[in-house]
Design a protein around this motif. Structure first.
Motif, short mmCIF file in Angstrom:
data_model
loop_
_atom_site.label_atom_id
_atom_site.label_comp_id
_atom_site.label_asym_id
_atom_site.label_seq_id
_atom_site.Cartn_x
_atom_site.Cartn_y
_atom_site.Cartn_z
N LYS A 153 0.85 -1.19 0.00
CA LYS A 153 0.00 0.00 0.00
C LYS A 153 0.89 1.25 0.00
O LYS A 153 2.03 1.20 0.44
CB LYS A 153 -0.89 0.00 1.24
N THR A 154 0.34 2.35 -0.48
CA THR A 154 1.07 3.62 -0.50
C THR A 154 0.52 4.52 0.59
O THR A 154 -0.70 4.61 0.78
CB THR A 154 0.92 4.30 -1.87
N PHE A 155 1.43 5.19 1.31
CA PHE A 155 1.05 6.07 2.41
C PHE A 155 1.72 7.43 2.25
O PHE A 155 2.85 7.53 1.77
CB PHE A 155 1.50 5.49 3.75
N GLU A 178 5.87 3.13 0.69
CA GLU A 178 5.06 1.95 0.42
C GLU A 178 5.38 0.90 1.47
O GLU A 178 6.56 0.65 1.77
CB GLU A 178 5.34 1.40 -0.97
N SER A 194 1.41 -1.99 5.84
CA SER A 194 0.44 -1.40 6.76
C SER A 194 0.99 -0.12 7.38
O SER A 194 2.20 0.13 7.35
CB SER A 194 0.10 -2.39 7.89
N THR A 208 -1.43 8.51 6.33
CA THR A 208 -2.68 8.33 5.61
C THR A 208 -2.44 7.43 4.40
O THR A 208 -1.53 7.66 3.60
CB THR A 208 -3.23 9.69 5.12
N GLU A 209 -3.28 6.40 4.28
CA GLU A 209 -3.18 5.52 3.12
C GLU A 209 -3.75 6.25 1.90
O GLU A 209 -4.80 6.89 1.96
CB GLU A 209 -3.95 4.23 3.34
N VAL A 210 -3.06 6.14 0.77
CA VAL A 210 -3.48 6.77 -0.48
C VAL A 210 -4.61 5.93 -1.08
O VAL A 210 -4.46 4.72 -1.27
CB VAL A 210 -2.30 6.88 -1.46
N ALA A 211 -5.72 6.60 -1.38
CA ALA A 211 -6.88 5.91 -1.96
C ALA A 211 -6.83 5.90 -3.49
O ALA A 211 -7.32 4.97 -4.13
CB ALA A 211 -8.17 6.57 -1.50
N ALA A 212 -6.24 6.94 -4.08
CA ALA A 212 -6.15 7.04 -5.54
C ALA A 212 -5.07 8.05 -5.88
O ALA A 212 -4.72 8.90 -5.07
CB ALA A 212 -7.48 7.49 -6.14
#
Length: 91
Positions: free
Chosen positions: A2-4, A56, A59, A78-82
Motif C-alpha cells: 500500500k502507499t502512504f 510503500e 500497513s 494516511t493511506e493513499v486511496a487514488a
C-alpha cells in the motif's frame, strides 16, 4: 504494498542544509534495510515546517515502526486511496 503519505512536523524543515537532509536520508535508508519486511521510500517533499513523505508498506503499523526506529516524527499517516494528475483527464 500500500502507499502512504506521512506528515512529519519538523520546525524549520525548509531551512535544513543539504548535509542535514543527507543525514536524515541516510538514517531512513538504514532503517528500511533493517526492517526485514517489504518497504519502499518513494519520495519526500520539504515544505515550511513539515516533510511530507510517500512510502510503500504493508500497513501503517510498519510506517510507524520505521519512524520509531529512525527517530522520525510521524504526525499523520494516511493511506493513499487514488492517484490523479493531468493524465487522469485523458482516461
Amino acid at each position: 504494498m500500500k502507499t502512504f503519505v506521512i506528515e512529519r512536523e519538523i520546525p524549520g524543515a525548509s531551512k535544513l542544509t543539504a548535509d542535514e537532509l543527507k543525514g536524515i536520508s541516510s538514517k531512513s535508508c538504514d532503517v528500511v534495510a533493517r526492517l526485514g519486511e517489504p518497504y519502499k521510500w518513494v519520495q519526500s517533499y520539504v515544505a515550511g515546517d513539515k516533510i511530507y513523505c510517500v512510502h510503500e508498506a504493508e500497513s501503517a503499523d510498519v510506517i510507524y515502526r520505521h519512524a520509531r526506529e529512525g527517530g522520525f516524527p510521524a504526525d499523520r499517516v494516511t493511506e493513499v486511496a487514488a492517484i490523479i494528475g493531468p493524465q487522469t483527464v485523458a482516461g
